[in-house]
Each structure stands twice: as structure tokens, then as C-alpha cells.
Write a protein that holds these residues in place. Structure first.
Motif, PDB file in Angstrom:
ATOM      1  N   SER A 228     -13.460 -15.574  22.692  1.00  0.00           N
ATOM      2  CA  SER A 228     -12.996 -16.550  21.696  1.00  0.00           C
ATOM      3  C   SER A 228     -13.783 -16.546  20.390  1.00  0.00           C
ATOM      4  CB  SER A 228     -13.101 -17.985  22.234  1.00  0.00           C
ATOM      5  OG  SER A 228     -12.706 -18.075  23.537  1.00  0.00           O
ATOM      6  N   VAL A 229     -15.002 -16.023  20.398  1.00  0.00           N
ATOM      7  CA  VAL A 229     -15.840 -16.123  19.198  1.00  0.00           C
ATOM      8  C   VAL A 229     -16.005 -14.762  18.515  1.00  0.00           C
ATOM      9  CG1 VAL A 229     -18.143 -16.713  18.322  1.00  0.00           C
ATOM     10  CG2 VAL A 229     -17.109 -18.112  20.139  1.00  0.00           C
ATOM     11  N   LEU A 230     -16.507 -13.786  19.246  1.00  0.00           N
ATOM     12  CA  LEU A 230     -16.920 -12.533  18.592  1.00  0.00           C
ATOM     13  C   LEU A 230     -15.806 -11.816  17.840  1.00  0.00           C
ATOM     14  CD1 LEU A 230     -19.589 -11.135  21.089  1.00  0.00           C
ATOM     15  CD2 LEU A 230     -19.880 -12.527  19.038  1.00  0.00           C
ATOM     16  N   PRO A 231     -14.570 -11.761  18.384  1.00  0.00           N
ATOM     17  CA  PRO A 231     -13.544 -11.006  17.637  1.00  0.00           C
ATOM     18  C   PRO A 231     -13.262 -11.595  16.258  1.00  0.00           C
ATOM     19  CG  PRO A 231     -12.805 -11.487  19.874  1.00  0.00           C
ATOM     20  CD  PRO A 231     -14.059 -12.283  19.651  1.00  0.00           C
ATOM     21  N   ARG A 232     -13.493 -12.896  16.085  1.00  0.00           N
ATOM     22  CA  ARG A 232     -13.147 -13.518  14.796  1.00  0.00           C
ATOM     23  C   ARG A 232     -14.361 -13.936  13.973  1.00  0.00           C
ATOM     24  NH1 ARG A 232      -9.102 -17.254  17.685  1.00  0.00           N
ATOM     25  NH2 ARG A 232     -10.100 -16.218  19.423  1.00  0.00           N
ATOM     26  N   ALA A 233     -15.536 -13.607  14.485  1.00  0.00           N
ATOM     27  CA  ALA A 233     -16.756 -14.099  13.839  1.00  0.00           C
ATOM     28  C   ALA A 233     -16.872 -13.632  12.380  1.00  0.00           C
ATOM     29  CB  ALA A 233     -17.971 -13.660  14.641  1.00  0.00           C
ATOM     30  N   GLU A 234     -16.564 -12.367  12.138  1.00  0.00           N
ATOM     31  CA  GLU A 234     -16.676 -11.850  10.765  1.00  0.00           C
ATOM     32  C   GLU A 234     -15.720 -12.590   9.830  1.00  0.00           C
ATOM     33  OE1 GLU A 234     -18.565  -9.851   9.010  1.00  0.00           O
ATOM     34  OE2 GLU A 234     -19.881  -9.442  10.709  1.00  0.00           O
ATOM     35  N   ALA A 235     -14.514 -12.846  10.323  1.00  0.00           N
ATOM     36  CA  ALA A 235     -13.515 -13.547   9.491  1.00  0.00           C
ATOM     37  C   ALA A 235     -14.008 -14.967   9.182  1.00  0.00           C
ATOM     38  CB  ALA A 235     -12.180 -13.599  10.211  1.00  0.00           C
ATOM     39  N   TRP A 236     -14.609 -15.630  10.152  1.00  0.00           N
ATOM     40  CA  TRP A 236     -15.103 -16.998   9.914  1.00  0.00           C
ATOM     41  C   TRP A 236     -16.248 -16.991   8.903  1.00  0.00           C
ATOM     42  CZ3 TRP A 236     -15.512 -18.572  15.822  1.00  0.00           C
ATOM     43  CH2 TRP A 236     -14.229 -18.597  16.357  1.00  0.00           C
ATOM     44  N   GLU A 237     -17.060 -15.941   8.951  1.00  0.00           N
ATOM     45  CA  GLU A 237     -18.134 -15.827   7.956  1.00  0.00           C
ATOM     46  C   GLU A 237     -17.530 -15.722   6.563  1.00  0.00           C
ATOM     47  OE1 GLU A 237     -21.492 -16.494   9.571  1.00  0.00           O
ATOM     48  OE2 GLU A 237     -22.007 -14.881   8.185  1.00  0.00           O
ATOM     49  N   GLU A 238     -16.505 -14.856   6.446  1.00  0.00           N
ATOM     50  CA  GLU A 238     -15.888 -14.647   5.126  1.00  0.00           C
ATOM     51  C   GLU A 238     -15.165 -15.892   4.637  1.00  0.00           C
ATOM     52  OE1 GLU A 238     -13.446 -11.122   5.254  1.00  0.00           O
ATOM     53  OE2 GLU A 238     -15.218  -9.977   5.926  1.00  0.00           O
ATOM     54  N   GLN A 239     -14.552 -16.636   5.582  1.00  0.00           N
ATOM     55  CA  GLN A 239     -13.805 -17.857   5.186  1.00  0.00           C
ATOM     56  C   GLN A 239     -14.733 -19.055   5.027  1.00  0.00           C
ATOM     57  OE1 GLN A 239     -11.006 -18.462   8.416  1.00  0.00           O
ATOM     58  NE2 GLN A 239     -10.379 -16.327   8.308  1.00  0.00           N
ATOM     59  N   HIS A 240     -16.019 -18.867   5.334  1.00  0.00           N
ATOM     60  CA  HIS A 240     -17.014 -19.956   5.253  1.00  0.00           C
ATOM     61  C   HIS A 240     -16.692 -21.120   6.168  1.00  0.00           C
ATOM     62  CE1 HIS A 240     -19.630 -18.430   2.003  1.00  0.00           C
ATOM     63  NE2 HIS A 240     -18.554 -17.736   1.712  1.00  0.00           N
ATOM     64  N   GLY A 241     -16.112 -20.835   7.317  1.00  0.00           N
ATOM     65  CA  GLY A 241     -15.877 -21.920   8.272  1.00  0.00           C
ATOM     66  C   GLY A 241     -14.989 -21.463   9.412  1.00  0.00           C
ATOM     67  N   ILE A 242     -14.974 -22.276  10.457  1.00  0.00           N
ATOM     68  CA  ILE A 242     -14.124 -21.989  11.619  1.00  0.00           C
ATOM     69  C   ILE A 242     -12.801 -22.715  11.397  1.00  0.00           C
ATOM     70  CG2 ILE A 242     -13.917 -22.252  14.129  1.00  0.00           C
ATOM     71  CD1 ILE A 242     -16.990 -22.400  14.273  1.00  0.00           C
ATOM     72  N   PRO A 243     -11.665 -22.009  11.410  1.00  0.00           N
ATOM     73  CA  PRO A 243     -10.397 -22.685  11.132  1.00  0.00           C
ATOM     74  C   PRO A 243      -9.988 -23.657  12.251  1.00  0.00           C
ATOM     75  CG  PRO A 243     -10.083 -20.302  11.382  1.00  0.00           C
ATOM     76  CD  PRO A 243     -11.525 -20.567  11.615  1.00  0.00           C
ATOM     77  N   ALA A 244      -9.093 -24.587  11.900  1.00  0.00           N
ATOM     78  CA  ALA A 244      -8.726 -25.669  12.826  1.00  0.00           C
ATOM     79  C   ALA A 244      -8.186 -25.140  14.147  1.00  0.00           C
ATOM     80  CB  ALA A 244      -7.704 -26.580  12.158  1.00  0.00           C
ATOM     81  N   ASP A 245      -7.324 -24.124  14.108  1.00  0.00           N
ATOM     82  CA  ASP A 245      -6.755 -23.641  15.378  1.00  0.00           C
ATOM     83  C   ASP A 245      -7.826 -22.985  16.252  1.00  0.00           C
ATOM     84  OD1 ASP A 245      -7.014 -21.576  13.587  1.00  0.00           O
ATOM     85  OD2 ASP A 245      -5.245 -20.485  14.282  1.00  0.00           O
ATOM     86  N   ALA A 246      -8.811 -22.360  15.609  1.00  0.00           N
ATOM     87  CA  ALA A 246      -9.888 -21.734  16.382  1.00  0.00           C
ATOM     88  C   ALA A 246     -10.762 -22.786  17.066  1.00  0.00           C
ATOM     89  CB  ALA A 246     -10.730 -20.842  15.474  1.00  0.00           C
ATOM     90  N   TRP A 247     -10.972 -23.919  16.383  1.00  0.00           N
ATOM     91  CA  TRP A 247     -11.732 -25.004  17.023  1.00  0.00           C
ATOM     92  C   TRP A 247     -11.045 -25.436  18.311  1.00  0.00           C
ATOM     93  CZ3 TRP A 247     -16.530 -26.450  16.476  1.00  0.00           C
ATOM     94  CH2 TRP A 247     -17.179 -26.371  15.237  1.00  0.00           C
ATOM     95  N   LYS A 248      -9.713 -25.526  18.247  1.00  0.00           N
ATOM     96  CA  LYS A 248      -8.975 -25.952  19.451  1.00  0.00           C
ATOM     97  C   LYS A 248      -9.148 -24.918  20.566  1.00  0.00           C
ATOM     98  CE  LYS A 248      -5.680 -28.593  16.806  1.00  0.00           C
ATOM     99  NZ  LYS A 248      -4.555 -28.355  15.937  1.00  0.00           N
ATOM    100  N   GLU A 249      -9.170 -23.649  20.181  1.00  0.00           N
ATOM    101  CA  GLU A 249      -9.384 -22.613  21.205  1.00  0.00           C
ATOM    102  C   GLU A 249     -10.779 -22.716  21.810  1.00  0.00           C
ATOM    103  OE1 GLU A 249      -8.333 -18.506  20.322  1.00  0.00           O
ATOM    104  OE2 GLU A 249      -6.807 -19.279  18.954  1.00  0.00           O
TER     105      GLU A 249
END
Ligand SMILES: Cc1cc2nc3c(=O)[nH]c(=O)nc-3n(C[C@H](O)[C@H](O)[C@H](O)COP(=O)(O)OP(=O)(O)OC[C@H]3O[C@@H](n4cnc5c(N)ncnc54)[C@H](O)[C@@H]3O)c2cc1C
Length: 399
Positions: free
Chosen positions: A40-61
Motif C-alpha cells: 500500500s505504501v512503497l509503490p506510490r511513495a515517489e508520487a506522494w513525495e512529488e505531490q507533497h502529500g498522501i491523497p485522500a483515497d490513499a489514506w482510506k487504503e
């Protein structure tokens, strides 16, 4: 990385079992959590760094993956200790800070001081990742020294049912843009004009504020590191806050903050221990693989000695971290232990990141490299949740 005298690397299971309060169920829990982080975290970690935050749907996951609802107290906290170390080991300090602030640091105020109604209103949604929490304490003029606090919640009426009108400005708030709930420190009593700095936090309270309330303005406040942590500055301009938003007793924030800060520093320390583990693993692999003058870097005595020191210190700090977690699980965590852990783990993370960057040479200095991220993230750990100097002061005072 070897921490055993036989030269064989102890497995995580062996290390975990060295602590008598960890059993095989913690070992199984660690394996489960690690698998969920990988998923749930590592595949999207780079994208969250670039977006400067964890998106709402990812928080739910993250909530659905059971990463946001592990207990804060008693035996449950030992599982939290495992979770926090694993989150720390992702190599993304911004992500671990974001989750740590939401699920532990900010939420702890609701769990420690909230009424059953407040807890029912906020905790389940936070555990599911549906409503994110942020902790708005610091101001530009009030960081290590909270006596400079300026945010003011004026009574909106004269009777007991009257709420507050909130005015002020908060800085460096992790999860700030994405948060639905802000745990805010504000003065609820004006200090006397002649009180000077000595009025301290007397007459301050903690408030639960809906982040979407009219009068709140939020702006991203990007930092050098912790890029996924959604750092934000927040302005309150005549924000109406109902009376039932008061957390615990009015004007008693000093005691609340002191108690919650010990917990915050324990959490920060456990996360940092995970961060050091990750950094040392990266460093170990590198010095064994990278050849300079025909031999691996690890063949050079100066390199071996530097890493030997770091491994030894890591072993000590990790044991201390689990000891502190165990103390907390028994309701016996003290300010000195929390401060020692926060100080030593975050300073070690900084030292390890510095060595990691040095031995990686130019490739570790590339903007997008994992090593550069560790390097810039590590400094924040020695400032957030109490700067190292403040920790040293507190240890001195308590000793
Ligand atoms: C990445 C990051 C995330 C953060 N997230 C949050 C958040 O979610 N919510 C929130 O409310 N705040 C947050 N903060 C703010 C943080 O709590 C403050 O930065 C911290 O308390 C230090 O305050 P300050 O930055 O105002 O530094 P100051 O208090 O101005 O201190 C500056 C420096 O002076 C030195 N110093 C401090 N005290 C002493 C002393 N007693 N003796 C000698 N030297 C000293 C230290 O080196 C310190 O770094 C965050 C900060 C960072 C960097």
C-alpha cells in the motif's frame, strides 16, 4: 549489517525475540505489516513525495490495510512499536511523519483528553483514513518556546455554552492541506499586560477545529525534506468554534501538551529507529558492492570502523526504543526517557544519513536519489517534535 559476534546477521525474528515482551505474535504482526507497507505504501511513495502529500483515497487504503488503528496504550502499544519501526524503514520520512502525526501524535490528544462524544465523533473516521488529523501547535514566534503563543480563542459569549472566535496563524503543520480535523493550541485567556514571558502557557487550551470552517486559510509550506508530509501554514481569521470543541479542561493546555509531547517523542523515536535501520541497510549493501582501488569499500579499515560504530550505536538505540515502548505500555514512560530516545535516534539518523551520502559519492548527491532524500529528511527529525538542544535541556533538568 551484522550485529552479532559470530558475524552472522541476526534475523528480525531473532532480534525481536531478544526482547522478552515481544512474542511470536509480534513477529507475525511485523511480517503482516511489512507486507501491507510493500503493497500500500512503497509503490506510490515517489508520487506522494512529488505531490507533497498522501491523497485522500490513499489514506482510506492505509486505513483499510490496518495501518492507522493500532492502539496507543497497554499491550497494544507494543504492536504500535513494531508498526512504527516498520513505517520508519520505508526510507520516506515524510510518509512516516504524515502517518505518525495523523494516527498517533494528533489523535493522541483526542484519545487522552476527549470526551466519549468527541472520541466517537473523530476516532473511527481517523482510523478508517476518512478524516485526517493535524496538530497545529507551532507558530513562527512559538516553537521551542511556546510562551510566544499568539493564537487566541476569544469567548463568543458570556454563558457557559458560548463557544470561541479563533484568530491567529500556525506554521509547519504536517498533514495541513489534507486534514479534516485540526488539533489547535490557542490562548483562551489573555495574559495580564504586565505578565511578561513568565505567563507561559497559563490560560491556553486545546481545541478541535473543523479544517473546513469559514475563516480558515491554508497554504502549502514546502520544506527541504519530508516532502510527502503536506507541511502547511494556516491562518484563522474570526473562526467560530463551538463550545464542545474544547478538548479537556479550559486553560489547562500546558499539562496536556507536556503529557502528549512525551508520547509524541516516543513515536518520533520509534519512527527514527526504523529510518536508521533502512539507512544502514542501504549503506551496508553499498560498501560491500562498490569497489574502489580494486576492492570493496568495506575492505577499507576506516570504512569498517565508521560502520562498526554506527551499527553498535543503532543496536543500543533500538534496544532503548523498545524499552521505552515497554515502559509506555505499562503507563510508566517519563519525560527523560522519551527525550533521550528522541535525541539519540534522530541524531543517529542524521549521522547515518551523512555517512551514507559520503560513501555513495556523487550518485548519492543526485537530486532524485534515495540517498539524497535520506540526507535531507534526516535534518528535520532533529528539529520537529522538539529540537535536539531542547531534548538535552530536558534530560539535564530531569536528571
Ligand atoms: C519537518 C517539520 C514538521 C513539523 N511539523 C509540525 C506539526 O505538525 N505541528 C506543529 O505544531 N509543529 C510542527 N513543526 C514545528 C516544530 O515543532 C518546531 O520547528 C520546533 O518545535 C522548533 O521550533 P522552531 O522551528 O520555531 O525553532 P526555534 O524554537 O526558533 O529554535 C531554533 C533552533 O534553536 C536551537 N535551540 C532551541 N532551543 C534551544 C535551547 N534550549 N538551547 C540551545 N539551542 C536551542 C535549536 O537548534 C533549534 O532548532 C514541524 C517542524 C518541522 C521541521
Amino acid at each position: 549489517m551484522s550485529t552479532s559476534l559470530t558475524g552472522r546477521r541476526p534475523t528480525d525474528r531473532e532480534l525481536a525475540l531478544e526482547f522478552p515482551f515481544f512474542g511470536s505474535d509480534h513477529d507475525a504482526f511485523r511480517a503482516r505489516i511489512r507486507a501491507r507497507i510493500v503493497e500500500s505504501v512503497l509503490p506510490r511513495a515517489e508520487a506522494w513525495e512529488e505531490q507533497h502529500g498522501i491523497p485522500a483515497d490513499a489514506w482510506k487504503e492505509l486505513g483499510a490495510a490496518g495501518l492507522l488503528d493500532v492502539g496507543h496504550t497497554g499491550e497494544d502499544f507494543l504492536r504500535s512499536a513494531v508498526l512504527l519501526e516498520e513505517l520508519g524503514s520505508t526510507g520516506y520520512a515524510g510518509i512516516r511523519a504524515s502517518i505518525g502525526v495523523h494516527a498517533y501524535m494528533a489523535l493522541s490528544y483526542v484519545l487522552l483528553f476527549g470526551t466519549p462524544e468527541q472520541q466517537a465523533a473523530h476516532v473511527p473516521a481517523a482510523h478508517r483514513g476518512e478524516r485526517i488529523t493535524a496538530l497545529a501547535i507551532s507558530e513562527t514566534g512559538a516553537g521551542s518556546d511556546l510562551r510566544g503563543l499568539r493564537t487566541y480563542a476569544a469567548p463568543s459569549g458570556s454563558d457557559a455554552a458560548a463557544g470561541f472566535v479563533l484568530d491567529g496563524h500556525k506554521s509547519y503543520v504536517a498533514n495541513g492541506m489534507g486534514a479534516g480535523l485540526l488539533v489547535v493550541l490557542a490562548r483562551t485567556r489573555r495574559p495580564a499586560p504586565d505578565a511578561g514571558a513568565e505567563h507561559g502557557l497559563t490560560g491556553a487550551s486545546m481545541l478541535l477545529v473543523d479544517a473546513d470552517s469559514p475563516g480558515i486559510t491554508r497554504r502549502p509550506q514546502p520544506m527541504l525534506g519530508w516532502r510527502a508530509a503536506d507541511i502547511t501554514e494556516i491562518t484563522f481569521d474570526g473562526v467560530e468554534v463551538p463550545a464542545d470543541a474544547l478538548l479537556g479542561r479550559r486553560d489547562r493546555a500546558l499539562m496536556q501538551v507536556m503529557r502528549a509531547l512525551d508520547f509524541e517523542r516516543l513515536v518520533a523515536g520509534l519512527l527514527a529507529v526504523g529510518g536508521v535501520r533502512h539507512t544502514l541497510r542501504l549503506l551496508d549493501e553499498h560498501v560491500r558492492a562498490r569497489r574502489v582501488k580494486g576492492v570493496p569499500l568495506a575492505s577499507h579499515q576506516s570504512v569498517r570502523h565508521r560502520l562498526g560504530e554506527l551499527y553498535g550505536e543503532f543496536d543500543m538505540v533500538r534496544r532503548y526504543a523498545f524499552h521505552a515502548a515497554w515502559l509506555h505500555s505499562k503507563g510508566r514512560l517519563d519525560t527523560c526517557t522519551a527525550s533521550v530516545l528522541k535525541l539519540r535516534s534522530t541524531e543517529l539518523a542524521l549521522a547515518a544519513a551523512q555517512v551514507c551520502a559520503q560513501y555513495h559519492g556523487a550518485q548519492g548527491y543526485l537530486e532524485g536519489s534515495a540517498v539524497a532524500r535520506l540526507h535531507r529528511d534526516a535534518t528535520a527529525g532533529t528539529i520537529a517534535a522538539g529540537a535536539s538542544e531542547l531534548m538535552r535541556d530536558m534530560i539535564f533538568e530531569a536528571s
